[in-house]
Scaffold this active site. Structure first.
Site, mmCIF file in Angstrom:
data_model
loop_
_atom_site.group_PDB
_atom_site.id
_atom_site.type_symbol
_atom_site.label_atom_id
_atom_site.label_comp_id
_atom_site.label_asym_id
_atom_site.label_seq_id
_atom_site.Cartn_x
_atom_site.Cartn_y
_atom_site.Cartn_z
ATOM 1 N N GLY A 48 -12.058 61.991 -47.210
ATOM 2 C CA GLY A 48 -12.372 60.861 -46.341
ATOM 3 C C GLY A 48 -11.925 60.959 -44.899
ATOM 4 O O GLY A 48 -12.567 60.415 -44.009
ATOM 5 N N GLU A 103 -4.921 60.204 -42.571
ATOM 6 C CA GLU A 103 -5.572 59.566 -43.719
ATOM 7 C C GLU A 103 -6.683 58.636 -43.210
ATOM 8 O O GLU A 103 -6.633 58.165 -42.070
ATOM 9 C CB GLU A 103 -4.494 58.793 -44.502
ATOM 10 C CG GLU A 103 -4.944 57.991 -45.686
ATOM 11 C CD GLU A 103 -5.571 58.777 -46.830
ATOM 12 O OE1 GLU A 103 -6.548 59.486 -46.561
ATOM 13 O OE2 GLU A 103 -5.112 58.638 -47.976
ATOM 14 N N ASP A 107 -4.116 52.225 -48.800
ATOM 15 C CA ASP A 107 -4.378 51.084 -49.671
ATOM 16 C C ASP A 107 -3.076 50.725 -50.399
ATOM 17 O O ASP A 107 -2.231 50.048 -49.825
ATOM 18 C CB ASP A 107 -5.521 51.491 -50.607
ATOM 19 C CG ASP A 107 -6.082 50.351 -51.431
ATOM 20 O OD1 ASP A 107 -6.464 49.335 -50.856
ATOM 21 O OD2 ASP A 107 -6.136 50.481 -52.659
ATOM 22 N N PHE A 157 -13.483 46.002 -49.508
ATOM 23 C CA PHE A 157 -13.970 47.369 -49.631
ATOM 24 C C PHE A 157 -14.831 47.724 -48.423
ATOM 25 O O PHE A 157 -15.730 46.974 -48.045
ATOM 26 C CB PHE A 157 -14.769 47.540 -50.925
ATOM 27 C CG PHE A 157 -15.077 48.976 -51.223
ATOM 28 C CD1 PHE A 157 -14.083 49.836 -51.673
ATOM 29 C CD2 PHE A 157 -16.364 49.477 -51.030
ATOM 30 C CE1 PHE A 157 -14.358 51.173 -51.927
ATOM 31 C CE2 PHE A 157 -16.642 50.813 -51.287
ATOM 32 C CZ PHE A 157 -15.649 51.657 -51.742
ATOM 33 N N VAL A 158 -14.529 48.868 -47.816
ATOM 34 C CA VAL A 158 -15.264 49.302 -46.632
ATOM 35 C C VAL A 158 -15.830 50.705 -46.835
ATOM 36 O O VAL A 158 -15.286 51.498 -47.599
ATOM 37 C CB VAL A 158 -14.368 49.279 -45.366
ATOM 38 C CG1 VAL A 158 -14.173 47.865 -44.868
ATOM 39 C CG2 VAL A 158 -13.024 49.939 -45.616
ATOM 40 N N ASP A 164 -16.131 56.645 -48.390
ATOM 41 C CA ASP A 164 -17.276 56.776 -49.292
ATOM 42 C C ASP A 164 -17.376 55.648 -50.306
ATOM 43 O O ASP A 164 -16.429 54.888 -50.517
ATOM 44 C CB ASP A 164 -17.175 58.088 -50.079
ATOM 45 C CG ASP A 164 -16.116 58.023 -51.161
ATOM 46 O OD1 ASP A 164 -14.980 57.609 -50.847
ATOM 47 O OD2 ASP A 164 -16.419 58.353 -52.325
ATOM 48 N N ARG A 170 -20.492 58.523 -46.393
ATOM 49 C CA ARG A 170 -19.433 58.941 -45.469
ATOM 50 C C ARG A 170 -19.972 59.148 -44.061
ATOM 51 O O ARG A 170 -19.225 59.101 -43.086
ATOM 52 C CB ARG A 170 -18.814 60.276 -45.923
ATOM 53 C CG ARG A 170 -18.056 60.217 -47.216
ATOM 54 C CD ARG A 170 -17.311 61.529 -47.425
ATOM 55 N NE ARG A 170 -16.886 61.706 -48.794
ATOM 56 C CZ ARG A 170 -15.779 61.194 -49.326
ATOM 57 N NH1 ARG A 170 -14.987 60.452 -48.583
ATOM 58 N NH2 ARG A 170 -15.481 61.411 -50.582
HETATM 59 P P1 IMP Z 1 -3.921 54.684 -51.937
HETATM 60 O O1 IMP Z 1 -3.294 55.943 -52.480
HETATM 61 O O2 IMP Z 1 -3.904 53.574 -52.951
HETATM 62 O O3 IMP Z 1 -3.307 54.264 -50.625
HETATM 63 O O4 IMP Z 1 -5.451 54.978 -51.748
HETATM 64 C C1 IMP Z 1 -5.977 55.564 -50.620
HETATM 65 C C2 IMP Z 1 -7.355 56.095 -50.912
HETATM 66 O O5 IMP Z 1 -8.136 55.128 -51.622
HETATM 67 C C3 IMP Z 1 -8.122 56.374 -49.640
HETATM 68 O O6 IMP Z 1 -7.898 57.688 -49.163
HETATM 69 C C4 IMP Z 1 -9.562 56.172 -50.093
HETATM 70 O O7 IMP Z 1 -10.059 57.363 -50.655
HETATM 71 C C5 IMP Z 1 -9.473 55.130 -51.174
HETATM 72 N N1 IMP Z 1 -9.821 53.768 -50.678
HETATM 73 C C6 IMP Z 1 -9.012 52.694 -50.621
HETATM 74 N N2 IMP Z 1 -9.646 51.613 -50.129
HETATM 75 C C7 IMP Z 1 -10.917 52.028 -49.852
HETATM 76 C C8 IMP Z 1 -12.085 51.348 -49.292
HETATM 77 O O8 IMP Z 1 -12.083 50.156 -48.929
HETATM 78 N N3 IMP Z 1 -13.198 52.118 -49.161
HETATM 79 C C9 IMP Z 1 -13.251 53.440 -49.515
HETATM 80 N N4 IMP Z 1 -12.185 54.086 -50.031
HETATM 81 C C10 IMP Z 1 -11.029 53.392 -50.199
#
Ligand code: IMP
Length: 180
Positions: A48, A103, A107, A157-158, A164, A170
């Site tokens: 991403g 990154e 999230d 969600f974006v 993606d 993407r």
């Molecule tokens: P984390 O490890 O929970 O912080 O997740 C991060 C990853 O979740 C990001 O690198 C994305 O691949 C995915 N992600 C989280 N929120 C979104 C969203 O709103 N759209 C697309 N991918 C997301």
């Protein structure tokens, strides 16, 4: 306003390419100020972050740097042995390096939490995080709070600008938010 329909969901443009560019400039300015006298190693998290990273590193001013790429497992990022699962492993020695992880979106922070621990274990001199988007309401790991953020977002969600939906979209030049 531009819209996108993908897999039965309706998305509306939230950040235009111009707004994204302004956010990227703001982040690049801060990183340039902090790293102009260092030689950082940027570690881009695939898939991403490749779009954000490409814009960000070209917007840096007077920063002598290296760029490398990794891809980690999205399956909780950990194996049963507690090791981070690298699909594309780190190719660069991080020992004594000032590392900046790039990154797309933070999230829960699990990915960053685990990666930071890995970099520290490998002897990185410092580890910071630059992200295009950050969902503070979702953060579960304190040490994953990003150091440089393009824009904060609530729990929506974006897609687009590298982000993606099941591997697609993407390539959108703007960031779109899902609408109920
Ligand atoms: P984390 O490890 O929970 O912080 O997740 C991060 C990853 O979740 C990001 O690198 C994305 O691949 C995915 N992600 C989280 N929120 C979104 C969203 O709103 N759209 C697309 N991918 C997301």
């Amino acid at each position: 306003m531009r819209t996108v329909d993908e897999q039965g969901y309706h998305f509306e443009e939230w950040l235009t390419p111009e707004q994204i560019a302004a956010d990227v400039q703001q982040v690049a300015k801060r990183i340039s100020a902090d790293y102009h006298d260092k030689e950082p190693l940027f570690v881009v998290i695939l898939n991403g972050a490749f779009v954000f990273a490409a814009d960000l590193i070209r917007a840096l001013k007077d920063v002598r740097c290296e760029v490398t790429f990794i891809r980690v497992s999205s399956y909780f990022g950990m194996s049963t042995t507690g090791q981070l699962q690298f699909i594309v492993p780190l190719q660069q020695v991080v020992e004594n390096r000032d590392v900046v992880i790039i990154e797309d979106i933070v999230d829960t922070g699990l990915t960053i939490h685990q990666l930071k621990a890995h970099m520290r274990a490998e002897g990185a001199a410092s580890v910071r995080v630059a992200t295009m988007l950050y969902k503070p309401n979702k953060l579960e790991y304190d040490d994953a709070k990003p150091d440089y953020t393009g824009r904060e977002i609530t729990d929506e969600f974006v897609i687009g600008y590298g982000l993606d939906f099941d591997g697609f979209v993407r390539n959108l030049d703007a960031i779109y938010k899902v609408k109920e």
